[in-house]
Design an enzyme around this catalytic site. Structure first.
Site, PDB file in Angstrom:
ATOM      1  N   ASP A 107       0.859  -1.182   0.000  1.00 32.27           N
ATOM      2  CA  ASP A 107       0.000   0.000   0.000  1.00 32.27           C
ATOM      3  C   ASP A 107       0.900   1.237   0.000  1.00 32.27           C
ATOM      4  OD1 ASP A 107      -2.512   1.442   0.372  1.00 32.27           O
ATOM      5  OD2 ASP A 107      -1.854   1.820   2.406  1.00 32.27           O
ATOM      6  N   SER A 108       0.299   2.390  -0.292  1.00 31.70           N
ATOM      7  CA  SER A 108       1.070   3.635  -0.282  1.00 31.70           C
ATOM      8  C   SER A 108       1.401   4.092   1.132  1.00 31.70           C
ATOM      9  CB  SER A 108       0.284   4.730  -1.008  1.00 31.70           C
ATOM     10  OG  SER A 108      -0.970   4.901  -0.388  1.00 31.70           O
ATOM     11  N   TYR A 133      -0.218   8.989  -2.523  1.00 35.80           N
ATOM     12  CA  TYR A 133      -0.071   8.735  -3.959  1.00 35.80           C
ATOM     13  C   TYR A 133      -1.115   9.482  -4.780  1.00 35.80           C
ATOM     14  CZ  TYR A 133       3.339   4.866  -3.771  1.00 35.80           C
ATOM     15  OH  TYR A 133       4.466   4.099  -3.634  1.00 35.80           O
ATOM     16  N   GLY A 134      -2.243   9.798  -4.129  1.00 33.52           N
ATOM     17  CA  GLY A 134      -3.380  10.361  -4.855  1.00 33.52           C
ATOM     18  C   GLY A 134      -3.096  11.637  -5.617  1.00 33.52           C
ATOM     19  N   GLU A 163      -7.206   9.007  10.325  1.00 35.77           N
ATOM     20  CA  GLU A 163      -5.842   9.052  10.870  1.00 35.77           C
ATOM     21  C   GLU A 163      -5.781   9.880  12.154  1.00 35.77           C
ATOM     22  OE1 GLU A 163      -2.761   9.747   8.015  1.00 35.77           O
ATOM     23  OE2 GLU A 163      -3.280   7.926   6.914  1.00 35.77           O
ATOM     24  N   CYS A 197     -11.765   2.586  -0.140  1.00 32.43           N
ATOM     25  CA  CYS A 197     -10.493   3.072   0.388  1.00 32.43           C
ATOM     26  C   CYS A 197     -10.196   2.243   1.619  1.00 32.43           C
ATOM     27  CB  CYS A 197     -10.603   4.557   0.748  1.00 32.43           C
ATOM     28  SG  CYS A 197      -9.164   5.188   1.657  1.00 32.43           S
ATOM     29  N   THR A 198      -8.937   1.848   1.795  1.00 39.73           N
ATOM     30  CA  THR A 198      -8.607   0.936   2.900  1.00 39.73           C
ATOM     31  C   THR A 198      -8.688   1.613   4.273  1.00 39.73           C
ATOM     32  OG1 THR A 198      -6.278   1.358   2.369  1.00 39.73           O
ATOM     33  CG2 THR A 198      -7.227  -0.718   1.605  1.00 39.73           C
ATOM     34  N   HIS A 199      -8.834   2.930   4.316  1.00 44.75           N
ATOM     35  CA  HIS A 199      -9.066   3.607   5.602  1.00 44.75           C
ATOM     36  C   HIS A 199     -10.521   3.435   6.061  1.00 44.75           C
ATOM     37  CE1 HIS A 199      -5.252   5.613   4.869  1.00 44.75           C
ATOM     38  NE2 HIS A 199      -5.351   6.323   5.975  1.00 44.75           N
ATOM     39  N   CYS A 213      -3.957  -0.947  -2.114  1.00 46.91           N
ATOM     40  CA  CYS A 213      -4.116   0.502  -2.267  1.00 46.91           C
ATOM     41  C   CYS A 213      -5.010   0.744  -3.473  1.00 46.91           C
ATOM     42  CB  CYS A 213      -2.741   1.130  -2.492  1.00 46.91           C
ATOM     43  SG  CYS A 213      -2.779   2.863  -2.984  1.00 46.91           S
ATOM     44  N   ASN A 214      -6.121   1.421  -3.252  1.00 55.03           N
ATOM     45  CA  ASN A 214      -7.059   1.666  -4.343  1.00 55.03           C
ATOM     46  C   ASN A 214      -6.453   2.516  -5.454  1.00 55.03           C
ATOM     47  OD1 ASN A 214     -10.115   0.781  -3.715  1.00 55.03           O
ATOM     48  ND2 ASN A 214      -9.033   1.170  -1.814  1.00 55.03           N
ATOM     49  N   THR A 215      -5.609   3.480  -5.093  1.00 56.65           N
ATOM     50  CA  THR A 215      -4.982   4.340  -6.105  1.00 56.65           C
ATOM     51  C   THR A 215      -4.062   3.515  -7.003  1.00 56.65           C
ATOM     52  OG1 THR A 215      -5.072   6.223  -4.594  1.00 56.65           O
ATOM     53  CG2 THR A 215      -3.573   6.410  -6.462  1.00 56.65           C
TER      54      THR A 215
END
Length: 268
Positions: free
Chosen positions: A12-13, A44-45, A155, A187-189, A75-77
């Site tokens: 992931d980023s 990364y976005g 976060e 999104c993984t968040h 990572c979705n991006t």
């Protein structure tokens, strides 16, 4: 080492992909996992496609050197713009990503064929979820919504804060107005916001957690390819990052739901 005994590589980023690792630990408790988070170069976005492809190739090669048996793009991006890079480098090793897993689960769980997708602006603008869902079922209607404030709120640890609830109500209003059957947490968040999002979306809407669906798809693929690890023994988890920011341990453990233990840092 037998092929089945090798670890699963997840990347992931940053820290978000640890929600996927958590789901893998629960679904596949015998499997060793190597996780790479590119904490030095997150987010990364905001980067160009060429840059994301370059970073993704670098991480893929790093994990291939760790002799992984499967690669998971958490990572979705990265999944939206650089999945083909990973497939090209993987040379026959199974490659999964959160978008593929989430799209499949959403199509299967939406009898009315009306699906909502929430994600970061980059993921939503890439249209990757809608594209994949239309390939799986051309009749589905997809309603997408970018939610840029969710990542900083998660976060910050504001998982059930009034500010987060008001933000969610605002973001989800246009999607829920379309009477969607399911809502993809793209999104993984976002799995950390699941209780709050369930309240806001209501009981009628099924939440599609990309972390859980990815773990389910991984279990299926490992079984099909004869790579599932059998027998006893304690699974080994390794966490590798490109930088160790001060808040990494705190945020990482919140995402993982347990202690991270030793974290290895690589210098590119």
């Amino acid at each position: 080492m037998s092929a089945a005994a090798r670890p699963i590589g997840v990347f992931d980023s940053g820290v978000g992909g640890l929600t996927v690792v958590r789901a893998l630990m629960e679904r596949l408790p015998l499997e060793d996992i190597v996780y790479f988070g590119d904490t030095a170069r997150v987010p990364y976005g905001v980067k160009s496609v060429a840059t994301i492809e370059h970073f993704t190739a670098q991480i893929t090669e790093f994990l291939l050197q760790r002799d992984v048996k499967m690669l998971i793009i958490a990572c979705n991006t990265m999944a939206a713009v650089a999945a083909d890079v990973v497939h090209r480098l993987a040379a026959g090793i199974p490659v999964l990503d959160v978008i593929e897993a989430g799209a499949r689960a959403a199509v299967a769980a939406s009898p009315g064929r009306r699906i909502g997708v929430i994600g970061t602006p980059t993921t939503i603008n890439s249209n990757a979820y809608a594209r994949r869902m239309h390939e799986l079922d051309p009749a589905v209607r997809v309603y997408s919504q970018a939610c840029p404030l969710f990542v900083p709120l998660v976060e910050e640890g504001w998982l059930d804060h009034e500010v987060t609830r008001l933000t969610a109500q605002e973001y989800l209003r246009p999607v829920l107005a379309e009477e969607v059957d399911s809502l993809v947490l793209g999104c993984t968040h976002y799995p950390l916001l699941k209780p709050l999002l369930r309240d806001v979306a209501g009981a009628r809407v099924r939440l599609i957690d990309s972390a859980l669906t990815t773990a389910e798809l991984a279990a299926e693929r490992l079984q099909l390819s004869g790579l599932a690890r059998g027998g006893g023994g304690v699974a080994d988890y390794r966490f590798v990052v490109s930088d160790v920011p001060l808040r990494f341990q705190t945020i990482g453990e919140r995402f993982l739901g347990r202690s991270l233990g030793a974290v290895e840092k690589v210098d590119w």
